[in-house]
Design an enzyme around this catalytic site. Structure first.
Site, PDB file in Angstrom:
ATOM      1  CG  ASP A 102       6.753   9.771 -10.604  1.00 18.20           C
ATOM      2  OD1 ASP A 102       7.954   9.716 -10.942  1.00 18.20           O
ATOM      3  OD2 ASP A 102       6.254   8.991  -9.772  1.00 18.20           O
ATOM      4  CD  GLU A 103       4.161   9.969  -6.399  1.00 17.30           C
ATOM      5  OE1 GLU A 103       3.017   9.603  -6.085  1.00 17.30           O
ATOM      6  OE2 GLU A 103       5.197   9.382  -6.019  1.00 17.30           O
TER       7      GLU A 103
END
Length: 854
Positions: A525-526
Site C-alpha cells: 500500500d501507499e
C-alpha cells in the site's frame, strides 16, 4: 482573517499564562537546557493550507538559554511548513515526522522566567491533544538532553475544534451527549443476552445446573487441548481445576459431530443431563467453550466461587463469516509479547479467528531474522542519530534513547514461535505482514547498515547481497507519511534475495511451531508516484525485460515475483487493496479491479473506504471480479481512529470518528444500508449510492470476512492499545459472527430504524451489565474506554445518562473530582451549583470528568 488570527492567538497565549512574544537579552556560561518548558497551542485550522500553531519555549531554570550552539529535535505528525517560520529559527524536515529546530542569528538569549513564542504552520489539521509534537530533546555539543513533554493549550474556539472550513461536526458537550443517549434505556437483566457474539439460537430451559469442584470434563479424541483450556478457564472462576477424563463419562462432555458446520457448535446445559458441547470440529467445540464461559456469572471473574449456578439453556450456533479478524501494528510503536498474548486471549474469548500481525513498517522491524540480524539490531531500534548506522531516528515521540519502549523492541525467534503456538491453541490463524515495496524504510536502513559494515571489512560481494536500495537512484517522491526513501527497489536481485531469506525464516518458524503458514500479507500500500523513475537499475530492467515498457509496470513485475516466491513455498499472497487494482500507486480517485491476479489467488484487504471519498464500493467490485476479499474499511473498522472529536479523545480522524455504534452498524454484505454521514458530517442523502456496486451472488461468496485494524502511531503508552481496542473489539466480534442481523433485513426504513435502535439498546445493556464488568477482571483486567457521561441542568434538577446504560455515574457539587465515594446518580436529583460527573467501572476506575452548570 489576520485580525481574527491575532485575536485567537492572544487568547491562546492567555490560556497558556503567557504574554505575546517577550524576549530577553542576557547570557550565562551554563545554559539550563533541561529546564526549558514547552507549550503547544493550535490557533487556527480554518485555512486553505494546513493549520497554524504556536510553539512556546520557556526558560524555567536559573541560567539563560544562549542564542546559539544548540539544536532542538522533535516528532510531529503534521508536516511543518519549513518555509514559513519566524526569522529567529530554522526548521528542517528530517523524514517522516522527525524535525530539527535550530536558532538563527536573530534568536535572542532567553533569560530565566522568560519565553519566546514561535508561530508555525503544518499540513492538515489538529483538533486533538494527542496530535501535539512529542519527544523533544536538545543536542548541545554532541550531548543529548531530553525534555519534559509539551503542555497543550485547551481547544475551545471553533477555529481550533473544526477540522476544516466545511466541517459540520461540533465538539461534543455534556448536553449533546445527554441528548444523544436519551433513546437508550436500562433493561432488566432478563431481557439482556448473555453471550457476545450473539448465537444463532438460544433456547432457555427450566432450572439450572451447578458447577462445583466435583465437575469432571470428559472429551472425545482430538479434544484434549480444548478440555485443558476449559479446565484452566473454570479454575479461574471456581478456584478448583476440574479433572479430565478421555471419553464421554463426565459432568461436562466435549465431543465432535462432523454433521455440524466446521466452526458450528451446540451447547446444552441440562439440570439432569449435565453439560455437553458438541462441535463440527475442535474449533467448533472451542467456541462452545467460550459461550459456556460467557454464561458464567460475570462477578465470578472478580471473586471466584466454589459453586456456580448456570441457567439451563440450549444454544445452537455457527459463525456467519469465515474471516473474523483483528489487525495489530507493533511496528510503528512496539508492543510486548505479553500484550500480544493478552490480545490473542481476548480475541479467542470473543471467537475471532484471524490475527493480522503487522510486523514491519517504516519505523520498525519487529521479528528476528537470524540470517539478517541488522533487521532488529538496527531496524528494531530508534533513538537520536543523523546517520542511522546503528538505529533508526526517533518517530512518534519515541525520544533520543535507543533502547526505550515503545520506539525500540522486537520479538526473538523463540517469542515469535511461542506466540504462533499460543494463537493456534486458540484456533487463531496468524497472518504475518512484511510490508513491501513501500513502508519498508526500517528494512532499507538496516540493510544499508549491513552494507556499510561489510564494505568496511572489504567484503563487497557480501555487502551487496541483501541491499534494498539502488545507490544510483535519483528518483524523487514523498510518501504519505513524509518519507523520500522508504520504497524498496524492485529492479535489483538483492531485493528478491532478501525477500526469499525472510520468507524462508518465517516458514521455518511456523514449521517449528507446528502451525501451517497459509498467507503472507505483503502490504503493497501507499507507494507514492515517482519511485524508480530515475533508477539506473530500473531503466535497465525495463529496457531488457520482455513485457516491460515503462517504469509504472514495475509494480506488477514485483507482484508477479512475490507471488512466485510465496507460491513455491506453498503460501498465498495477501495485501492491502492495492495488490488487486489497476493503478497501484497512491493517487486520488476510485480504483478499478485488476484482472491479472485473480487467478493467482491474491487476497486483498480493502481499507481505503471512507464515506464520501468515492471508493466505498471497491470491496464489492473486487469480490464481484473474483477476488476473495477481507473488508477492512477505514470508515468503520480502524480502531486507531478517535471515538469522537473531543480533543481529549486520542487517535486519528482522517477517515472520520468511530464509536462502538458505528462499528456495530457496519454490514459487510450491505454497506450502504446504514450509511448515515460522510466524513465531513453531512447527512448522506437518499440515492447517494444508488449507482454504487452491490454484491452479486458470486461476489457475496467471495467476501471472506471482515477485520478491525489497530495501527499504533498514537499508542505511545503501554495500555493505550486496550483503550483503543475495547469495547470496539466486542462490536467487531458481534458483526463478524452475525453479519446479517434481523434488523438489517427489514426493507421498510422506519421499521428498520426502530428495530436497529432496539437491538443496539439491548447490545449496550449487554456491554454494561455483563461484558465490561467481566473485562474488569478477565485476563488480568482490560483498560477499556469508559464512556463520558451526558448531563444537563434544568431548573436546578440534574439529568444524566451514559451511552452504555447501567454503568455507574457519580457526581460532586463542590468542584472536586468524583471518586468512588461520591454520590451515585440513579435518577434526576436536585442540586445547586456546578456539577462534576464521571463514569466508574466495577474496579473503581474512573473515566473523564465533565462539568455542567459552570
Amino acid at each position: 482573517m489576520i485580525c481574527n488570527w491575532w485575536t485567537t492567538t492572544r487568547r491562546v497565549l492567555g490560556l497558556l499564562g503567557l504574554a505575546a512574544f517577550p524576549v530577553a537579552a542576557q547570557q550565562a556560561s551554563h545554559p539550563p537546557f533541561s529546564d526549558v518548558d514547552l507549550s503547544w497551542a493550535v490557533v487556527d485550522n480554518i485555512t486553505a493550507d494546513g493549520f497554524r500553531f504556536l510553539l512556546t519555549l520557556e526558560n524555567d531554570g536559573e541560567q539563560p538559554l544562549p542564542p546559539a550552539g544548540w539544536e532542538l529535535y522533535f516528532n510531529m505528525l503534521g508536516t511543518v511548513d519549513t518555509a514559513r517560520v519566524p526569522p529567529s529559527i530554522r526548521v528542517t524536515h528530517l523524514g517522516g515526522d522527525f524535525f530539527r529546530l535550530s536558532p538563527t542569528d536573530a534568536f535572542p538569549t532567553l533569560a530565566p522566567a522568560r519565553h519566546i513564542v514561535l508561530p508555525l504552520s503544518a499540513s492538515g489539521s489538529a483538533i486533538k491533544n494527542s496530535q501535539a509534537p512529542r519527544g523533544f530533546y536538545f543536542v548541545v555539543s554532541g550531548q543529548v538532553i531530553p525534555l519534559r513533554e509539551v503542555r497543550v493549550a485547551p481547544f475551545t474556539d471553533s477555529a481550533q475544534t473544526m477540522r476544516w472550513p466545511q466541517d459540520r461536526l461540533r465538539m461534543p458537550t455534556a448536553a449533546s451527549r445527554y441528548h444523544d443517549n436519551r433513546a437508550l434505556t436500562t433493561l432488566d437483566p432478563s431481557a439482556v443476552g448473555r453471550i457476545v457474539p450473539t448465537p444463532v439460537r438460544v433456547e432457555p430451559m427450566q432450572g439450572s445446573w451447578t458447577l462445583n469442584a466435583a465437575a469432571t470434563i470428559a472429551y472425545t479424541a482430538g479434544l484434549e487441548r480444548e478440555a485443558n483450556h476449559l479446565a484452566d478457564a473454570l479454575a479461574q472462576v471456581t478456584g478448583e481445576r476440574p479433572q479430565l477424563a478421555p471419553g464421554t463419562q463426565g459432568s461436562i462432555v466435549l465431543r465432535t459431530d462432523e454433521r455440524r458446520p466446521t466452526e458450528g457448535y451446540s451447547l446444552t446445559i441440562d439440570p439432569q443431563g449435565g453439560l455437553e458441547i458438541s462441535g463440527g470440529s475442535a474449533a467448533g467445540v472451542f467456541y462452545g467453550v467460550q459461550s459456556l464461559r460467557a454464561l458464567l456469572p460475570a462477578g465470578a471473574y472478580a471473586t471466584p466461587r466454589s459453586s456456580l449456578s448456570i441457567p439451563a439453556v440450549r444454544v445452537e450456533d455457527v459463525p456467519g463469516l469465515l474471516h473474523r479478524g483483528m489487525h495489530f501494528d507493533v511496528a510503528r510503536n512496539f508492543q510486548s509479547a505479553e500484550a500480544v498474548r493478552k490480545l490473542l486471549d481476548l480475541m479467542a474469548f470473543y471467537k475471532l479467528n484471524r490475527f493480522h500481525f503487522h510486523l514491519t513498517d517504516d519505523e520498525g522491524w519487529r521479528v528476528a531474522i537470524d540470517a539478517l540480524p541488522e533487521l532488529t539490531s538496527v531496524g528494531g531500534r530508534r533513538g537520536h542519530t543523523l546517520d542511522e548506522r546503528d538505529h533508526l531516528h526517533p518517530a512518534y515521540g519515541s525520544g533520543p534513547i535507543p533502547d526505550g519502549a515503545p520506539g525500540s523492541g522486537h520479538f526473538t525467534r523463540e517469542q515469535f514461535v511461542d506466540l504462533l503456538r499460543h494463537a493456534a491453541e486458540r484456533h487463531i490463524e496468524v497472518i504475518p505482514e512484511v510490508d513491501l515495496p513501500g513502508h519498508a524504510r526500517a528494512a532499507i536502513v538496516a540493510m544499508e547498515s549491513r552494507y556499510h559494515r561489510l564494505s568496511a571489512e572489504g567484503r563487497a560481494q557480501a555487502a551487496n547481497a541483501f541491499r534494498l536500495r539502488d545507490p544510483g537512484d535519483l528518483s524523487s517522491y514523498r510518501s504519505v507519511q513524509g518519507y523520500d526513501d522508504n520504497v524498496a527497489n524492485v529492479c535489483i536481485e538483492s531485493t528478491y534475495r532478501f525477500i526469499e531469506t525472510v520468507v524462508d525464516e518465517l516458514v521455518a518458524m511456523y514449521r517449528e511451531a507446528d502451525v501451517p503458514l497459509r498467507l503472507v500479507h505483503i502490504g503493497g500500500d501507499e507507494v507514492p508516484e515517482g519511485v524508480w523513475q530515475r533508477s539506473p537499475a530500473c531503466q535497465t530492467l525495463v529496457a531488457e525485460e520482455p513485457g516491460l515498457s515503462e517504469i509504472p509496470e514495475l509494480f506488477d513485475y514485483f507482484l508477479r515475483r512475490m507471488a512466485d516466491i510465496l507460491g513455491s513455498r506453498g503460501v498465498k499472497l495477501a495485501g492491502w487493496e492495492e495488490v488487486a487494482v489497476e493503478n497501484r500507486f497512491h493517487t486520488p480517485g476510485p480504483k478499478q479491479p485488476s484482472a491479472e491476479f485473480v487467478s493467482k489467488g491474491f487476497v486483498p484487504f480493502v481499507w481505503n473506504a471512507v464515506w464520501g471519498w468515492g471508493g466505498e464500493d471497491l470491496g464489492y467490485r473486487l469480490a464481484n471480479a473474483g477476488y476473495e476479499v477481507v473488508l477492512s474499511n477505514a470508515g468503520n473498522l480502524y480502531f486507531d481512529l478517535a471515538y469522537d472529536n473531543d480533543p481529549e479523545e486520542p487517535g486519528f480522524y482522517w477517515a472520520g470518528f468511530i464509536d462502538a455504534r458505528k462499528a456495530w452498524e457496519f454490514l459487510p454484505f450491505d454497506l450502504f444500508r446504514t450509511a448515515r454521514r460522510d466524513i465531513a458530517g453531512n447527512a448522506i442523502p437518499d440515492g447517494r449510492y444508488d449507482n454504487a456496486a452491490r454484491l452479486t451472488a458470486e461476489g457475496k461468496l467471495n467476501v471472506l470476512g471482515m477485520q478491525g485494524q489497530l495501527w499504533s502511531e498514537t499508542l505511545v503508552e503501554p495500555s493505550r492499545w486496550e483503550y483503543m481496542a475495547f469495547p470496539r473489539l466486542l462490536v467487531l466480534a458481534e458483526r463478524a459472527w452475525v453479519p446479517e442481523p434481523a434488523w438489517s433485513l427489514i426493507d421498510d426504513r422506519a421499521q428498520r430504524e426502530g428495530e436497529l435502535l432496539a437491538a443496539w439498546n439491548e447490545f449496550v445493556n449487554r456491554l454494561a451489565q455483563r461484558e465490561l464488568p467481566r473485562l474488569d477482571y478477565l485476563h488480568g483486567g482490560i483498560g477499556y474506554r469508559l464512556p463520558v457521561p451526558g448531563a444537563v441542568l434544568e431548573e436546578g434538577i440534574l439529568y444524566a445518562n451514559v451511552e452504555y446504560p447501567g454503568m455507574t455515574i457519580r457526581y460532586t457539587t463542590d468542584g472536586s473530582e468524583p471518586t468512588t465515594s461520591s454520590p451515585q446518580y440513579t435518577s434526576p436529583v436536585q442540586v445547586s451549583g456546578p456539577v462534576s460527573l464521571r463514569v466508574f467501572d466495577t474496579r473503581g476506575r474512573g473515566g473523564r470528568t465533565v462539568v455542567v452548570g459552570s
